[in-house]
Design a protein around this motif. Structure first.
Motif, PDB file in Angstrom:
ATOM      1  N   PRO A 124       0.804  -1.222   0.000  1.00  0.00           N
ATOM      2  CA  PRO A 124       0.000   0.000   0.000  1.00  0.00           C
ATOM      3  C   PRO A 124       0.840   1.277   0.000  1.00  0.00           C
ATOM      4  O   PRO A 124       1.975   1.304   0.482  1.00  0.00           O
ATOM      5  N   LEU A 125       0.239   2.323  -0.550  1.00  0.00           N
ATOM      6  CA  LEU A 125       0.827   3.654  -0.485  1.00  0.00           C
ATOM      7  C   LEU A 125       0.542   4.255   0.886  1.00  0.00           C
ATOM      8  O   LEU A 125      -0.589   4.220   1.370  1.00  0.00           O
ATOM      9  N   ILE A 126       1.579   4.797   1.512  1.00  0.00           N
ATOM     10  CA  ILE A 126       1.450   5.388   2.841  1.00  0.00           C
ATOM     11  C   ILE A 126       1.714   6.882   2.719  1.00  0.00           C
ATOM     12  O   ILE A 126       2.816   7.293   2.340  1.00  0.00           O
ATOM     13  N   PRO A 127       0.719   7.707   2.989  1.00  0.00           N
ATOM     14  CA  PRO A 127       0.928   9.157   2.872  1.00  0.00           C
ATOM     15  C   PRO A 127       1.958   9.663   3.872  1.00  0.00           C
ATOM     16  O   PRO A 127       2.223   9.036   4.904  1.00  0.00           O
ATOM     17  N   GLY A 128       2.524  10.806   3.535  1.00  0.00           N
ATOM     18  CA  GLY A 128       3.610  11.349   4.345  1.00  0.00           C
ATOM     19  C   GLY A 128       3.274  11.519   5.802  1.00  0.00           C
ATOM     20  O   GLY A 128       4.112  11.288   6.684  1.00  0.00           O
ATOM     21  N   GLY A 129       2.029  11.909   6.115  1.00  0.00           N
ATOM     22  CA  GLY A 129       1.659  12.119   7.506  1.00  0.00           C
ATOM     23  C   GLY A 129       1.675  10.865   8.339  1.00  0.00           C
ATOM     24  O   GLY A 129       1.789  10.930   9.576  1.00  0.00           O
ATOM     25  N   ASP A 130       1.561   9.693   7.683  1.00  0.00           N
ATOM     26  CA  ASP A 130       1.550   8.421   8.411  1.00  0.00           C
ATOM     27  C   ASP A 130       2.917   7.739   8.479  1.00  0.00           C
ATOM     28  O   ASP A 130       3.079   6.760   9.210  1.00  0.00           O
ATOM     29  N   LEU A 131       3.880   8.242   7.707  1.00  0.00           N
ATOM     30  CA  LEU A 131       5.180   7.572   7.660  1.00  0.00           C
ATOM     31  C   LEU A 131       5.860   7.544   9.024  1.00  0.00           C
ATOM     32  O   LEU A 131       6.394   6.511   9.447  1.00  0.00           O
ATOM     33  N   ALA A 132       5.872   8.667   9.711  1.00  0.00           N
ATOM     34  CA  ALA A 132       6.569   8.735  11.000  1.00  0.00           C
ATOM     35  C   ALA A 132       5.943   7.800  12.019  1.00  0.00           C
ATOM     36  O   ALA A 132       6.647   7.179  12.837  1.00  0.00           O
ATOM     37  N   ALA A 133       4.607   7.668  11.990  1.00  0.00           N
ATOM     38  CA  ALA A 133       3.932   6.789  12.951  1.00  0.00           C
ATOM     39  C   ALA A 133       4.199   5.327  12.632  1.00  0.00           C
ATOM     40  O   ALA A 133       4.394   4.506  13.536  1.00  0.00           O
ATOM     41  N   ARG A 134       4.207   4.973  11.340  1.00  0.00           N
ATOM     42  CA  ARG A 134       4.409   3.582  10.944  1.00  0.00           C
ATOM     43  C   ARG A 134       5.877   3.160  11.041  1.00  0.00           C
ATOM     44  O   ARG A 134       6.188   2.012  11.346  1.00  0.00           O
ATOM     45  N   PHE A 135       6.773   4.115  10.782  1.00  0.00           N
ATOM     46  CA  PHE A 135       8.210   3.790  10.730  1.00  0.00           C
ATOM     47  C   PHE A 135       8.975   4.821  11.557  1.00  0.00           C
ATOM     48  O   PHE A 135       9.617   5.727  11.014  1.00  0.00           O
ATOM     49  N   PRO A 136       8.921   4.700  12.884  1.00  0.00           N
ATOM     50  CA  PRO A 136       9.450   5.747  13.769  1.00  0.00           C
ATOM     51  C   PRO A 136      10.966   5.901  13.721  1.00  0.00           C
ATOM     52  O   PRO A 136      11.485   6.893  14.248  1.00  0.00           O
TER      53      PRO A 136
END
Length: 408
Positions: A124-136
């Protein structure tokens, strides 16, 4: 020490060992020829290989459909190779590609999505706002998004993969000769391959799968249009008590319009010295190695300290909380073809070529090796398997010389 076989594979690397396994499993009488990794790189005078490493990214997601298919077919056979050999080499920790979000002038992620959808891969495509939460662990520039492939992607140990392919090939009857090839004579009825150890192998067909060393004048009847680039890789040691923080960290590719902002990065991996290292690669500029002696010299050189410093800065930006215990850098090479895909074709009636990883072939090497095996046995590749024919391009300088010589 003279013997006859159906086929000789020159180059005991990832592509060559894979080709030998596929040929041996099909019942062919095959010899796989190539030296083991030298213990002392700095004082080694022979050839090297680019698989002398414990971590290379594997994933299906790619901005090119050909490379995506090569990868998918190889990844699907990883369990088979492990079962046949008893050697584990695949670590499916997942892979994240981060790049400017779709809709920007740089369309890398859009191309990845198209290739992904054609193969039906879940990523899936992960928007920029979710990147930090998913990949800290990671920090990315503003405007980046990511595509994450969790299943099957991650990294492979190329040393272990070559070992696995070699063991599996031997179990199926392949002969493995751990020596450097010094001559290839394409005779009237057979090809004669000579090694530094004194072996003389007579074969119906020969496959040169020597990576960057395929530019050697001793191996092919005419020079390839193959660009060999020097590469530097940085290793950052992770403290033992810091390892738990990186437990679920995936492999990472950072793609950007500028070469100096693009990189690849792997999670902490155990190396032969018993330590764990995060590995990062991404040379800011290219250095061309124009001859086989230059390739040997580069491997002995210890690599480029300025490129290593650049990667150290990229690593600090991408994983700002990492505090390496130590760092060191090593040399590697990548071989680039004219069309950006591996060369898989004949250089003469009996001598074929399997080379040109273009910096992407480790994960896909089993399928590339299978295609090399098909070429040797069938004399051609299937016409409709891929969107390219993997045609071999030869040096224009060679043809220019031939045209001049013909007029004399």
């Amino acid at each position: 020490m003279s013997e006859s076989v159906d086929f000789v594979i020159i180059g005991k690397g990832m592509m060559g060992a894979a080709a030998a396994r596929h040929l041996a499993r099909a019942g062919a009488d095959v010899a796989l020829v190539g030296p083991d990794e030298p213990e002392d790189w700095a004082n080694h005078s022979g050839v090297f290989a680019s698989h002398y490493d414990n971590a290379r990214i594997t994933r299906t997601i790619d901005d090119d459909p050909v490379w995506a298919r090569l990868a998918r077919r190889s990844i699907d056979r990883y369990p088979e190779i492990a079962r046949e050999s008893g050697v584990e080499f695949h670590f499916p920790v997942g892979c994240l590609i981060a790049a400017p979000a779709p809709g920007s002038a740089f369309d890398y992620l859009e191309n990845v999505e198209r290739a992904r959808d054609r193969l039906g891969v879940e990523a899936p495509l992960i928007p920029g706002g979710d990147l930090a939460a998913r990949f800290p662990w990671f920090r990315f520039p503003q405007g980046f998004a990511g595509i994450h492939e969790a299943r099957g992607a991650g990294y492979i140990n190329p040393r272990s993969l070559v070992l696995a392919q070699t063991i599996a090939a031997e179990k199926s009857g392949a002969r493995v000769i751990r020596s450097e090839v010094v001559s290839v004579e394409d005779g009237r009825h057979r090809v004669v391959v000579g090694t530094a150890g004194g072996h003389s192998l007579h074969a119906g067909r020969v496959l040169v799968a020597a990576g960057g060393f395929s530019i050697s004048e001793a191996l092919l009847p005419r020079p390839l249009d193959l660009t060999v680039k020097a590469r530097t890789v940085l290793f950052a040691e992770v403290a033992a008590d810091d390892l738990p923080r990186f437990t679920r960290m995936p492999s990472l590719i950072g793609a950007a319009p500028e070469q100096e902002r693009s990189y690849y990065l792997l999670p902490p991996v155990a190396y032969p010295d018993g330590k764990h290292y995060i590995k990062i690669g991404g040379d800011p500029t290219d250095r061309i190695l124009a001859s086989e002696p230059a390739v040997r010299a580069w491997f002995r050189s210890g690599a480029n300290a300025e490129a290593a410093a650049h990667m150290h800065r990229l690593l600090a930006e991408t994983i700002p909380e990492l505090r390496p215990v130590s760092t060191h850098h090593s040399p590697c090479v990548t071989a680039f073809t004219r069309h950006g895909y591996p060369y898989i074709g004949f250089a003469s009636n009996r001598v074929a070529v399997l080379t040109g990883g273009n910096g992407q072939a480790a994960k896909s090497s089993d399928e590339i090796g299978r295609l090399g095996a098909v070429l040797l046995t069938e004399g051609r590749l299937p016409a409709d398997d891929y969107e390219t024919d993997f045609a071999v391009a030869f040096s224009l300088e060679h043809f220019r010389f031939l045209r001049i010589a013909d007029t004399l």
